[in-house]
Motif scaffolding. Sequence first.
Motif, PDB file in Angstrom:
ATOM      1  N   TRP A 167      -5.519  18.418   2.989  1.00  0.00           N
ATOM      2  CA  TRP A 167      -5.383  17.580   1.795  1.00  0.00           C
ATOM      3  C   TRP A 167      -4.078  16.799   1.716  1.00  0.00           C
ATOM      4  CZ3 TRP A 167      -1.153  19.202  -0.849  1.00  0.00           C
ATOM      5  CH2 TRP A 167      -0.827  20.548  -0.838  1.00  0.00           C
ATOM      6  N   LYS A 168      -3.141  17.067   2.600  1.00  0.00           N
ATOM      7  CA  LYS A 168      -1.829  16.417   2.553  1.00  0.00           C
ATOM      8  C   LYS A 168      -1.938  14.891   2.573  1.00  0.00           C
ATOM      9  CE  LYS A 168       2.515  16.157   5.034  1.00  0.00           C
ATOM     10  NZ  LYS A 168       3.212  16.432   6.276  1.00  0.00           N
ATOM     11  N   GLU A 169      -2.746  14.331   3.459  1.00  0.00           N
ATOM     12  CA  GLU A 169      -2.885  12.863   3.558  1.00  0.00           C
ATOM     13  C   GLU A 169      -3.426  12.249   2.278  1.00  0.00           C
ATOM     14  OE1 GLU A 169      -4.916  11.280   6.946  1.00  0.00           O
ATOM     15  OE2 GLU A 169      -3.900  12.669   8.307  1.00  0.00           O
ATOM     16  N   ASP A 170      -4.342  12.933   1.621  1.00  0.00           N
ATOM     17  CA  ASP A 170      -4.909  12.398   0.378  1.00  0.00           C
ATOM     18  C   ASP A 170      -3.856  12.306  -0.719  1.00  0.00           C
ATOM     19  OD1 ASP A 170      -7.595  12.020   1.252  1.00  0.00           O
ATOM     20  OD2 ASP A 170      -7.895  14.180   1.142  1.00  0.00           O
ATOM     21  N   PHE A 171      -2.991  13.304  -0.803  1.00  0.00           N
ATOM     22  CA  PHE A 171      -1.927  13.274  -1.804  1.00  0.00           C
ATOM     23  C   PHE A 171      -0.863  12.238  -1.449  1.00  0.00           C
ATOM     24  CE2 PHE A 171      -3.921  17.081  -3.294  1.00  0.00           C
ATOM     25  CZ  PHE A 171      -3.571  17.177  -4.629  1.00  0.00           C
ATOM     26  N   GLU A 172      -0.540  12.103  -0.163  1.00  0.00           N
ATOM     27  CA  GLU A 172       0.425  11.088   0.264  1.00  0.00           C
ATOM     28  C   GLU A 172      -0.099   9.677  -0.031  1.00  0.00           C
ATOM     29  OE1 GLU A 172       2.673  13.421   3.914  1.00  0.00           O
ATOM     30  OE2 GLU A 172       0.898  12.241   4.358  1.00  0.00           O
ATOM     31  N   ALA A 173      -1.409   9.488   0.093  1.00  0.00           N
ATOM     32  CA  ALA A 173      -2.011   8.178  -0.178  1.00  0.00           C
ATOM     33  C   ALA A 173      -1.852   7.785  -1.646  1.00  0.00           C
ATOM     34  CB  ALA A 173      -3.486   8.185   0.214  1.00  0.00           C
ATOM     35  N   LEU A 174      -1.830   8.760  -2.536  1.00  0.00           N
ATOM     36  CA  LEU A 174      -1.616   8.450  -3.953  1.00  0.00           C
ATOM     37  C   LEU A 174      -0.251   7.810  -4.168  1.00  0.00           C
ATOM     38  CD1 LEU A 174      -3.027  11.637  -5.725  1.00  0.00           C
ATOM     39  CD2 LEU A 174      -4.059   9.360  -5.658  1.00  0.00           C
ATOM     40  N   ILE A 175       0.758   8.327  -3.499  1.00  0.00           N
ATOM     41  CA  ILE A 175       2.110   7.769  -3.625  1.00  0.00           C
ATOM     42  C   ILE A 175       2.179   6.395  -2.959  1.00  0.00           C
ATOM     43  CG2 ILE A 175       4.526   8.037  -2.952  1.00  0.00           C
ATOM     44  CD1 ILE A 175       4.127  11.061  -3.240  1.00  0.00           C
ATOM     45  N   ALA A 176       1.556   6.271  -1.797  1.00  0.00           N
ATOM     46  CA  ALA A 176       1.635   5.022  -1.022  1.00  0.00           C
ATOM     47  C   ALA A 176       1.048   3.831  -1.765  1.00  0.00           C
ATOM     48  CB  ALA A 176       0.935   5.203   0.318  1.00  0.00           C
ATOM     49  N   THR A 177       0.100   4.062  -2.647  1.00  0.00           N
ATOM     50  CA  THR A 177      -0.543   2.945  -3.352  1.00  0.00           C
ATOM     51  C   THR A 177       0.001   2.753  -4.772  1.00  0.00           C
ATOM     52  OG1 THR A 177      -2.341   4.380  -4.104  1.00  0.00           O
ATOM     53  CG2 THR A 177      -2.677   3.184  -2.037  1.00  0.00           C
ATOM     54  N   GLU A 178       1.074   3.452  -5.090  1.00  0.00           N
ATOM     55  CA  GLU A 178       1.636   3.354  -6.438  1.00  0.00           C
ATOM     56  C   GLU A 178       2.210   1.973  -6.737  1.00  0.00           C
ATOM     57  OE1 GLU A 178       4.715   5.894  -9.174  1.00  0.00           O
ATOM     58  OE2 GLU A 178       5.226   5.633  -7.069  1.00  0.00           O
ATOM     59  N   LYS A 179       2.749   1.304  -5.712  1.00  0.00           N
ATOM     60  CA  LYS A 179       3.339  -0.025  -5.893  1.00  0.00           C
ATOM     61  C   LYS A 179       2.638  -1.026  -4.984  1.00  0.00           C
ATOM     62  CE  LYS A 179       7.942   1.460  -7.223  1.00  0.00           C
ATOM     63  NZ  LYS A 179       9.375   1.279  -6.945  1.00  0.00           N
ATOM     64  N   GLU A 180       2.642  -2.299  -5.410  1.00  0.00           N
ATOM     65  CA  GLU A 180       2.030  -3.374  -4.632  1.00  0.00           C
ATOM     66  C   GLU A 180       2.865  -4.639  -4.760  1.00  0.00           C
ATOM     67  OE1 GLU A 180      -2.104  -4.222  -5.052  1.00  0.00           O
ATOM     68  OE2 GLU A 180      -2.599  -2.133  -5.417  1.00  0.00           O
ATOM     69  N   TRP A 181       2.601  -5.580  -3.842  1.00  0.00           N
ATOM     70  CA  TRP A 181       3.260  -6.894  -3.893  1.00  0.00           C
ATOM     71  C   TRP A 181       2.466  -7.807  -4.828  1.00  0.00           C
ATOM     72  CZ3 TRP A 181       7.958  -7.680  -2.181  1.00  0.00           C
ATOM     73  CH2 TRP A 181       8.473  -6.869  -1.176  1.00  0.00           C
ATOM     74  N   TYR A 182       3.163  -8.420  -5.770  1.00  0.00           N
ATOM     75  CA  TYR A 182       2.542  -9.345  -6.722  1.00  0.00           C
ATOM     76  C   TYR A 182       3.184 -10.725  -6.602  1.00  0.00           C
ATOM     77  CZ  TYR A 182       0.361  -5.396  -9.073  1.00  0.00           C
ATOM     78  OH  TYR A 182      -0.404  -4.292  -9.353  1.00  0.00           O
ATOM     79  N   ASN A 183       2.341 -11.755  -6.594  1.00  0.00           N
ATOM     80  CA  ASN A 183       2.809 -13.137  -6.577  1.00  0.00           C
ATOM     81  C   ASN A 183       3.287 -13.458  -7.981  1.00  0.00           C
ATOM     82  OD1 ASN A 183       3.088 -15.926  -6.632  1.00  0.00           O
ATOM     83  ND2 ASN A 183       1.271 -16.296  -5.411  1.00  0.00           N
ATOM     84  N   ILE A 184       4.571 -13.825  -8.093  1.00  0.00           N
ATOM     85  CA  ILE A 184       5.099 -14.143  -9.419  1.00  0.00           C
ATOM     86  C   ILE A 184       5.338 -15.636  -9.605  1.00  0.00           C
ATOM     87  CG2 ILE A 184       6.035 -11.865  -9.895  1.00  0.00           C
ATOM     88  CD1 ILE A 184       8.785 -12.878  -9.075  1.00  0.00           C
ATOM     89  N   GLY A 185       4.952 -16.428  -8.617  1.00  0.00           N
ATOM     90  CA  GLY A 185       5.020 -17.866  -8.795  1.00  0.00           C
ATOM     91  C   GLY A 185       5.577 -18.633  -7.609  1.00  0.00           C
ATOM     92  N   GLU A 186       5.403 -19.931  -7.698  1.00  0.00           N
ATOM     93  CA  GLU A 186       5.915 -20.825  -6.664  1.00  0.00           C
ATOM     94  C   GLU A 186       7.424 -20.926  -6.796  1.00  0.00           C
ATOM     95  OE1 GLU A 186       5.164 -25.381  -5.115  1.00  0.00           O
ATOM     96  OE2 GLU A 186       3.705 -24.455  -6.462  1.00  0.00           O
ATOM     97  N   VAL A 187       8.093 -21.099  -5.654  1.00  0.00           N
ATOM     98  CA  VAL A 187       9.547 -21.114  -5.629  1.00  0.00           C
ATOM     99  C   VAL A 187      10.052 -22.379  -4.953  1.00  0.00           C
ATOM    100  CG1 VAL A 187      11.047 -20.099  -3.859  1.00  0.00           C
ATOM    101  CG2 VAL A 187      10.488 -18.806  -5.840  1.00  0.00           C
ATOM    102  N   GLU A 188      11.091 -22.941  -5.523  1.00  0.00           N
ATOM    103  CA  GLU A 188      11.771 -24.058  -4.869  1.00  0.00           C
ATOM    104  C   GLU A 188      13.121 -23.529  -4.413  1.00  0.00           C
ATOM    105  OE1 GLU A 188      11.910 -27.660  -7.079  1.00  0.00           O
ATOM    106  OE2 GLU A 188       9.850 -27.429  -7.786  1.00  0.00           O
ATOM    107  N   GLY A 189      13.593 -23.958  -3.294  1.00  0.00           N
ATOM    108  CA  GLY A 189      14.841 -23.422  -2.754  1.00  0.00           C
ATOM    109  C   GLY A 189      14.555 -22.216  -1.876  1.00  0.00           C
ATOM    110  N   ILE A 190      15.522 -21.285  -1.836  1.00  0.00           N
ATOM    111  CA  ILE A 190      15.371 -20.160  -0.919  1.00  0.00           C
ATOM    112  C   ILE A 190      14.664 -18.955  -1.508  1.00  0.00           C
ATOM    113  CG2 ILE A 190      17.333 -20.800   0.515  1.00  0.00           C
ATOM    114  CD1 ILE A 190      18.971 -18.664  -0.974  1.00  0.00           C
ATOM    115  N   GLY A 191      14.691 -18.775  -2.801  1.00  0.00           N
ATOM    116  CA  GLY A 191      14.070 -17.617  -3.421  1.00  0.00           C
ATOM    117  C   GLY A 191      14.914 -16.369  -3.227  1.00  0.00           C
TER     118      GLY A 191
END
Length: 99
Positions: free
Chosen positions: A26-50
């Motif tokens: 069951w170790k992998e199943d519990f580790e997967a819960l932590i791994a998916t806690e955060k995600e990358w979200y697009n917060i908008g278009e950027v001008e310059g370097i960001g």
Amino acid sequence: MRGYPKHLNTRADYEYVRTHFPKEMWKEDFEALIATEKEWYNIGEVEGIGVEDDTHKVVIDEKGKKKYQYEYKMNPNAKIHKLRYTKEEIEAILKYGKE
């Protein structure tokens, strides 16, 4: 229930496997819960370097004309939150097992 379940859908499912199966199963199943806690979200278009650091990145579209700022943040729909576990709780379970 016979054998290890194919899908864990509820907190009771996670607690069942933790209680009745060895940690190696069951170790992998519990580790997967932590791994998916955060995600990358697009917060908008950027001008310059960001901004680029551990929680921010800039992505250029396929045509190479537009840049988008992404932020790595909590996913409110993550399974860990739906099951009402905390990251600390999962880490303790992984560290101490059935205790």
